[in-house]
Design a protein around this motif. Sequence first.
Motif, mmCIF file in Angstrom:
data_model
loop_
_atom_site.group_PDB
_atom_site.id
_atom_site.type_symbol
_atom_site.label_atom_id
_atom_site.label_comp_id
_atom_site.label_asym_id
_atom_site.label_seq_id
_atom_site.Cartn_x
_atom_site.Cartn_y
_atom_site.Cartn_z
ATOM 1 N N HIS A 96 -10.388 25.526 60.792
ATOM 2 C CA HIS A 96 -9.419 25.070 59.785
ATOM 3 C C HIS A 96 -9.099 26.209 58.808
ATOM 4 O O HIS A 96 -7.937 26.506 58.534
ATOM 5 C CB HIS A 96 -9.985 23.850 59.044
ATOM 6 C CG HIS A 96 -9.074 23.304 57.993
ATOM 7 N ND1 HIS A 96 -8.374 22.134 58.160
ATOM 8 C CD2 HIS A 96 -8.731 23.775 56.764
ATOM 9 C CE1 HIS A 96 -7.636 21.911 57.080
ATOM 10 N NE2 HIS A 96 -7.839 22.894 56.213
ATOM 11 N N HIS A 100 -5.625 28.710 58.294
ATOM 12 C CA HIS A 100 -4.909 29.052 57.058
ATOM 13 C C HIS A 100 -4.616 30.558 56.999
ATOM 14 O O HIS A 100 -3.564 30.974 56.529
ATOM 15 C CB HIS A 100 -5.717 28.643 55.826
ATOM 16 C CG HIS A 100 -5.565 27.188 55.487
ATOM 17 N ND1 HIS A 100 -4.345 26.560 55.385
ATOM 18 C CD2 HIS A 100 -6.494 26.231 55.234
ATOM 19 C CE1 HIS A 100 -4.536 25.279 55.082
ATOM 20 N NE2 HIS A 100 -5.828 25.051 54.992
ATOM 21 N N HIS A 115 -0.807 21.871 54.483
ATOM 22 C CA HIS A 115 -1.177 21.313 55.786
ATOM 23 C C HIS A 115 0.101 20.802 56.459
ATOM 24 O O HIS A 115 0.296 19.613 56.651
ATOM 25 C CB HIS A 115 -2.224 20.211 55.614
ATOM 26 C CG HIS A 115 -3.501 20.750 55.031
ATOM 27 N ND1 HIS A 115 -4.025 20.317 53.848
ATOM 28 C CD2 HIS A 115 -4.331 21.721 55.467
ATOM 29 C CE1 HIS A 115 -5.131 20.995 53.581
ATOM 30 N NE2 HIS A 115 -5.339 21.859 54.546
ATOM 31 N N PHE A 119 0.946 24.690 60.337
ATOM 32 C CA PHE A 119 -0.518 24.785 60.228
ATOM 33 C C PHE A 119 -1.182 24.062 61.396
ATOM 34 O O PHE A 119 -2.092 24.587 62.041
ATOM 35 C CB PHE A 119 -0.994 24.200 58.893
ATOM 36 C CG PHE A 119 -2.486 24.104 58.781
ATOM 37 C CD1 PHE A 119 -3.247 25.223 58.477
ATOM 38 C CD2 PHE A 119 -3.134 22.893 59.000
ATOM 39 C CE1 PHE A 119 -4.629 25.143 58.396
ATOM 40 C CE2 PHE A 119 -4.517 22.803 58.920
ATOM 41 C CZ PHE A 119 -5.264 23.931 58.613
HETATM 42 ZN ZN LIG Z 1 -6.825 23.318 54.483
#
Ligand SMILES: [Zn+2]
Length: 218
Positions: A96, A100, A115, A119
């Motif tokens: 995760h 980013h 998000h 993404f």
């Molecule tokens: Zn995040």
Amino acid sequence: MGAATEAILWGPAREWVQNRNPGSELKCRAGSGQATYHKFDPHSRRHTITYGRQMVMAKFGGASSQGWLSTREIQGRDYFDGEVSTCNLLAHTCCHEFAHLLQNVSGERLHGSVHNAAFYRILDELHASAGAAAVRAFLLEKSRQQGIELPQSIMALVDVRDQMARFAVGDTVQFGHAPRQREGRIIRVNRRTCTVQGTGRWRGARYRVPVSMMRHSR
Ligand SMILES: [Zn+2]
């Protein structure tokens, strides 16, 4: 987790990132609290990913794992076959945060839309390729070497809807942990959170509280 991110995820992506952004590097660090995030400093061209120690601790317990976005992502997007375990949560968290970084490099991190679809395209890709599984294997291997047990068993998570059913508009609730514990009255019940109007010392403030962090006050 930092070593896994640097070796497994950054290693193969580094050249691509540096082609777009010459001289950029990644440094992973451990933070003391829960905060877990990616940051890019355009001057030093350094990406920093911080993994909060308390975030890691929280992911060792079923109840405390409930409120995290990573839990919802694993279940909702069927990552690791939708199985929520400490091992999968921590491996997913690496992916995760690294997503980013890739999102930032590709210019898809927009203000107010973190998000976003771009993404999740990146995150899906990390899971569909061997990346996520390799991170998971790395974490298991390293923790074994260090004598840390990294649970792989599936957590018994309480259904959010069951939890939500315990709360109604007008209920007086407490949330957060001492010394930051707060109190308020529910003014709206959302899908996974309640909107709480602060009372007493917190009068005038409004909070959106995940159901797992809320309890009735008596
Ligand atoms: Zn995040």
